[in-house]
Design an enzyme around this catalytic site. Structure first.
Site, short mmCIF file in Angstrom:
data_model
loop_
_atom_site.label_atom_id
_atom_site.label_comp_id
_atom_site.label_asym_id
_atom_site.label_seq_id
_atom_site.Cartn_x
_atom_site.Cartn_y
_atom_site.Cartn_z
N ASP A 1 6.63 -12.86 -26.61
CA ASP A 1 6.07 -11.57 -26.97
C ASP A 1 5.06 -11.19 -25.90
O ASP A 1 4.11 -11.93 -25.63
CB ASP A 1 5.39 -11.66 -28.34
CG ASP A 1 4.75 -10.35 -28.73
OD1 ASP A 1 5.48 -9.38 -28.98
OD2 ASP A 1 3.50 -10.29 -28.78
N GLU B 1 11.09 -8.51 -25.08
CA GLU B 1 11.29 -7.15 -25.60
C GLU B 1 11.65 -6.23 -24.45
O GLU B 1 11.27 -6.46 -23.31
CB GLU B 1 9.99 -6.63 -26.19
CG GLU B 1 9.59 -7.25 -27.49
CD GLU B 1 8.13 -6.99 -27.75
OE1 GLU B 1 7.84 -6.14 -28.58
OE2 GLU B 1 7.29 -7.64 -27.12
N CYS C 1 9.12 -10.43 -41.06
CA CYS C 1 8.60 -11.77 -41.36
C CYS C 1 9.59 -12.76 -40.74
O CYS C 1 10.78 -12.70 -41.01
CB CYS C 1 8.52 -11.98 -42.86
SG CYS C 1 8.21 -13.70 -43.32
N CYS D 1 11.23 -15.03 -43.86
CA CYS D 1 12.18 -14.53 -44.86
C CYS D 1 12.82 -13.20 -44.47
O CYS D 1 13.77 -12.76 -45.11
CB CYS D 1 11.49 -14.39 -46.22
SG CYS D 1 10.32 -13.03 -46.28
N CYS E 1 2.92 -12.01 -45.54
CA CYS E 1 4.21 -11.50 -46.01
C CYS E 1 4.16 -11.31 -47.52
O CYS E 1 3.79 -12.22 -48.26
CB CYS E 1 5.33 -12.47 -45.64
SG CYS E 1 6.92 -11.98 -46.33
N CYS F 1 7.26 -13.74 -49.13
CA CYS F 1 7.20 -15.20 -49.19
C CYS F 1 5.77 -15.75 -49.09
O CYS F 1 5.54 -16.94 -49.23
CB CYS F 1 8.07 -15.84 -48.11
SG CYS F 1 7.42 -15.64 -46.45
N ASP G 1 1.35 -11.91 -32.93
CA ASP G 1 2.10 -12.14 -31.69
C ASP G 1 3.10 -13.29 -31.81
O ASP G 1 4.23 -13.21 -31.34
CB ASP G 1 1.14 -12.40 -30.52
CG ASP G 1 0.25 -11.19 -30.26
OD1 ASP G 1 0.64 -10.08 -30.68
OD2 ASP G 1 -0.82 -11.36 -29.65
#
Ligand code: ZN
Length: 446
Positions: free
Chosen positions: A194, A299, A352, A355, A371, A374, A381
């Site tokens: 990232d 990315e 997330c 999950c 989250c 979960c 990051d």
């Protein structure tokens, strides 16, 4: 495979003088050819730079605009490669323009080069120079000392002499054998990276990489030196009878004081130093990433779009994401690393990584979040890096073995050599193939 080695030169003052004149010639020929091309384009024709070269060769020793005050053709003092190459470059620039136009992309016409604003460089063809250890023999000026020997063995394709601040460099293009091009990996990880503002890179392995400290110090110095220079510029404007902060009419030349010249040179040196720190940092980082991973996912940052956001712009241009990406791309080829560029719409920060729940409410200032599905607490990051890593397994991975690293050791062609795979994001997190396997992997991880 082609590699370029850029070597610093130690020229004598006479050689520097020649370099400057050769760069000036290349610039002036470019501008001459470009204005002819623009005329052809305005008349509805497709500019033909190579035909212009013939036209130029016919007049370059006779036309008054290419004669000095004594009526002597001054181009004779400069080696012809310096005034022939701009035509080839210009032809390429127009080709790119028409190709982008055809593809419906944003197309830019070639632009005029302005002294002091453009990159100063000129070209020397491979049959016009010879290398001998730490010296290079260039046409017209003879031997120039280099700070190091050419690192690559192979067929030499050409060289470009260029200036950065007050230093001169020669970049030598070499066609190298495969064994020299491909490098051996030291490990075969699979990681998402990232790229960010706070930390330059967060790797899915949990490692956080910060920008180098000298960069921050140098940037502070940059502000001071720019301020000093602009004060001198304002003083020169005032002395010439202009208002403070006034925009000068086009073509105005203010007298340049010695102090202003020195100040500008100091600023240019600092800019070059900052560029060096940046380049050193990104080179080390990208080499390490490719050397240690058989698959990487980053990315697809829209650098241009991001630069329009002023707050982000500073931080982004400080680390040079564009440079980071292009270095990763070519090093991935050398190390046989599979590089995957995630689709721009892939919400790597919002999902997330455990999950797959999507946090629609996440804002840029949220460094951590929990989250709702979960209950996992995420570092922003690291979570994004883990989501990126997931994309690596969407496409098949090469088998991790010491010989799969581009085949340098085994002397054979690699199976997957730095394939750059753009990955589409189709909206749903759950329907990504390889999802089950991934989820098992990440659960075991946490
Ligand atoms: Zn979750």
């Amino acid at each position: 495979m082609q590699l370029t080695h850029k070597i610093a030169l130690c020229p004598t003052p006479e050689q520097v003088d020649y370099f400057k004149r050769a760069c000036g010639t290349a610039r002036r020929v470019w501008n001459w050819a470009l204005s002819e091309c623009n005329r052809q384009y305005a008349a509805g024709d497709r500019p033909n730079a190579m035909a212009l070269k013939k036209q130029f060769n016919a007049i370059k020793y006779t036309d008054p605009q290419w004669l000095d005050e004594n009526g002597r053709p001054w181009l004779r003092d400069i080696h012809r490669d310096a005034h022939a190459q701009p035509f080839a470059h210009l032809a390429k620039a127009w080709e790119r323009f028409f190709a982008d136009l055809k593809k419906g992309k944003e197309a830019h016409k070639p632009r005029f080069k302005k002294k002091g604003r453009c990159r100063d460089s000129f070209y020397v063809a491979n049959d016009k120079f010879t290398l001998n250890g730490k010296t290079i023999r260039l046409p017209k000026i003879g031997e120039v000392a280099m700070t190091e020997e050419l690192r690559f063995a192979g067929k030499i394709l050409g060289a470009t002499v260029s200036r950065t601040a007050d230093r001169w460099f020669v970049a030598i293009q070499v066609e190298v054998p495969d064994a020299q091009f491909y490098r051996r990996r030291t490990s075969h990880g699979v990681n998402g990276v990232d790229l960010g503002i706070k930390a330059v890179a967060t790797i899915s392995s949990g490692e956080v990489i910060e920008a180098p400290k000298p960069l921050k110090a140098a940037l502070r110095r940059l502000k001071i030196r720019s301020r000093r220079l602009s004060r001198k510029l304002e003083a020169a404007k005032k002395a010439a009878g202009f208002e403070r902060r006034a925009r000068l009419p086009e073509g105005t030349r203010l007298p340049v004081s010695n102090n202003r010249r020195k100040s500008a040179a100091a600023l240019a040196r600092l800019h070059a130093r900052i560029a060096n720190i940046r380049a050193d940092f990104t080179h080390k980082l990208t080499t390490r990433l490719c050397r240690e991973n058989q698959a990487l996912v980053i990315e697809d940052l829209n650098v241009k779009g991001m630069l329009q956001n002023e707050k982000l712009a500073r931080a982004i241009s400080d680390v040079g994401f564009g440079m980071l990406r292009s270095q990763l791309e070519y090093k991935a080829r050398r190390y046989g690393t599979q590089l995957t560029i995630a689709d721009r719409r892939y919400p790597s920060s919002r999902l997330c990584s455990i999950c797959g729940w999507k946090n629609e409410a996440l804002t840029l200032s949220d460094r951590t979040w929990v989250c709702a599905q979960c209950g996992e607490r995420h570092d922003r990051d690291l979570n994004a890096a883990l989501n990126l890593k997931r994309l690596a397994t969407v496409t098949a991975l090469p088998v991790a073995s010491p010989t799969s690293n581009g085949g340098a050791a085994a002397g054979m062609a690699p199976a997957v050599v730095g394939k750059v795979t753009p990955v589409r994001y189709d909206g749903g997190h759950q329907d990504t193939s390889g999802q089950e396997e991934n989820r098992a992997h990440f659960c075991a991880h946490s």
